[in-house]
Design a protein around this motif. Structure first.
Motif, short mmCIF file in Angstrom:
data_model
loop_
_atom_site.label_atom_id
_atom_site.label_comp_id
_atom_site.label_asym_id
_atom_site.label_seq_id
_atom_site.Cartn_x
_atom_site.Cartn_y
_atom_site.Cartn_z
N VAL A 176 0.81 -1.35 -0.02
CA VAL A 176 -0.17 0.02 0.07
C VAL A 176 0.80 1.39 0.04
CG1 VAL A 176 -1.88 -1.13 1.17
CG2 VAL A 176 -0.30 0.03 2.45
N ALA A 177 2.35 1.21 -0.03
CA ALA A 177 3.12 2.40 -0.22
C ALA A 177 2.64 3.17 -1.63
CB ALA A 177 4.49 1.78 -0.28
N ILE A 178 2.77 4.36 -1.42
CA ILE A 178 2.22 5.08 -2.60
C ILE A 178 3.72 5.85 -3.47
CG2 ILE A 178 1.11 7.31 -3.28
CD1 ILE A 178 -0.82 5.43 -1.86
N VAL A 179 3.64 5.39 -4.75
CA VAL A 179 4.75 5.47 -5.62
C VAL A 179 4.29 6.94 -6.52
CG1 VAL A 179 6.37 5.02 -7.50
CG2 VAL A 179 5.36 3.39 -5.78
N VAL A 195 6.43 2.83 -15.46
CA VAL A 195 6.39 3.21 -14.05
C VAL A 195 6.37 4.64 -13.89
CG1 VAL A 195 7.32 3.25 -11.69
CG2 VAL A 195 7.15 1.22 -12.86
N LEU A 196 7.26 5.28 -14.47
CA LEU A 196 7.65 6.80 -14.60
C LEU A 196 6.24 7.41 -15.21
CD1 LEU A 196 10.92 7.49 -15.42
CD2 LEU A 196 10.05 7.45 -13.24
N SER A 197 5.62 6.78 -15.92
CA SER A 197 4.33 7.22 -16.77
C SER A 197 3.20 6.80 -15.72
CB SER A 197 3.96 6.56 -18.10
OG SER A 197 2.89 7.02 -18.75
N LEU A 198 2.94 5.98 -15.34
CA LEU A 198 1.87 5.38 -14.35
C LEU A 198 1.62 6.37 -13.12
CD1 LEU A 198 -0.53 3.39 -13.78
CD2 LEU A 198 1.14 2.08 -12.74
N CYS A 199 3.08 6.51 -12.43
CA CYS A 199 3.16 7.10 -11.25
C CYS A 199 3.11 8.68 -11.47
CB CYS A 199 4.22 6.52 -10.54
SG CYS A 199 4.02 4.76 -10.18
N THR A 205 0.18 6.56 -6.76
CA THR A 205 -0.17 4.89 -7.33
C THR A 205 0.29 4.09 -6.13
OG1 THR A 205 -0.25 5.75 -9.56
CG2 THR A 205 -0.15 3.20 -9.18
N PRO A 206 -0.38 3.44 -5.73
CA PRO A 206 -0.24 2.00 -4.72
C PRO A 206 1.02 1.20 -5.73
CG PRO A 206 -2.47 2.50 -4.57
CD PRO A 206 -1.82 3.13 -5.71
N VAL A 207 1.77 0.64 -4.80
CA VAL A 207 2.74 -0.42 -5.06
C VAL A 207 1.88 -1.42 -5.96
CG1 VAL A 207 4.51 -2.24 -4.48
CG2 VAL A 207 4.75 0.22 -3.56
N GLU A 237 6.28 6.52 -0.49
CA GLU A 237 5.86 6.77 0.82
C GLU A 237 4.78 5.93 1.68
OE1 GLU A 237 4.43 10.80 1.39
OE2 GLU A 237 6.05 11.73 -0.20
N ARG A 238 5.09 5.58 2.61
CA ARG A 238 3.99 4.81 3.48
C ARG A 238 3.04 5.64 3.72
NH1 ARG A 238 8.55 3.09 7.50
NH2 ARG A 238 9.26 1.32 6.62
#
Length: 116
Positions: free
Chosen positions: A30-33, A52-56, A60-62, A92-93
């Motif tokens: 559930v950490a947020i990227v 990942v760079l595009s999605l986040c 976005t959660p892990v 981040e948590r």
């Protein structure tokens, strides 16, 4: 050699360099990227890293990143750890629920208790 196609396993090994755990601080499902400010898609990155760079660009959660990449969670964590180490993403948590309650709510509860 058995004749079976070991392709996916070799591909996953190549994505992580044989690592099964991310380097640095651990993070959970559930950490947020979030893509770091100023991060741009670089041509020399692997397609998974660019995805990942595009999605986040939005937090976005892990777990959602892993689902989007269609990769096992451990592999996704290694990829995210590499991107974090390069300063391309932040992880981040999530704050505990107790920390997300607005101070206004505490005042309303206190006012309600006093009126009893």
């Amino acid at each position: 050699m058995t004749g079976e196609d070991p392709g996916p396993l070799i591909r996953l090994y190549g994505l992580t360099g044989g690592r099964a755990r991310p380097q640095g601080e651990t993070f959970d499902l559930v950490a947020i990227v979030t893509t770091a400010a100023g991060s741009h898609e670089f041509a020399d990155l692997l397609p998974e890293h660019r995805a990942v760079l595009s999605l986040c660009r939005r937090p976005t959660p892990v777990a959602d990143v892993a689902a989007h990449l269609r990769l096992p969670l451990n592999i996704t964590r290694v990829i995210l750890g590499d991107l974090r180490r390069e300063g391309l993403v932040g992880i981040e948590r999530p704050r505990p629920a107790a920390q997300t309650i607005d101070e206004r709510i505490y005042r309303e509860v206190l006012h309600g208790l006093r009126s009893l």
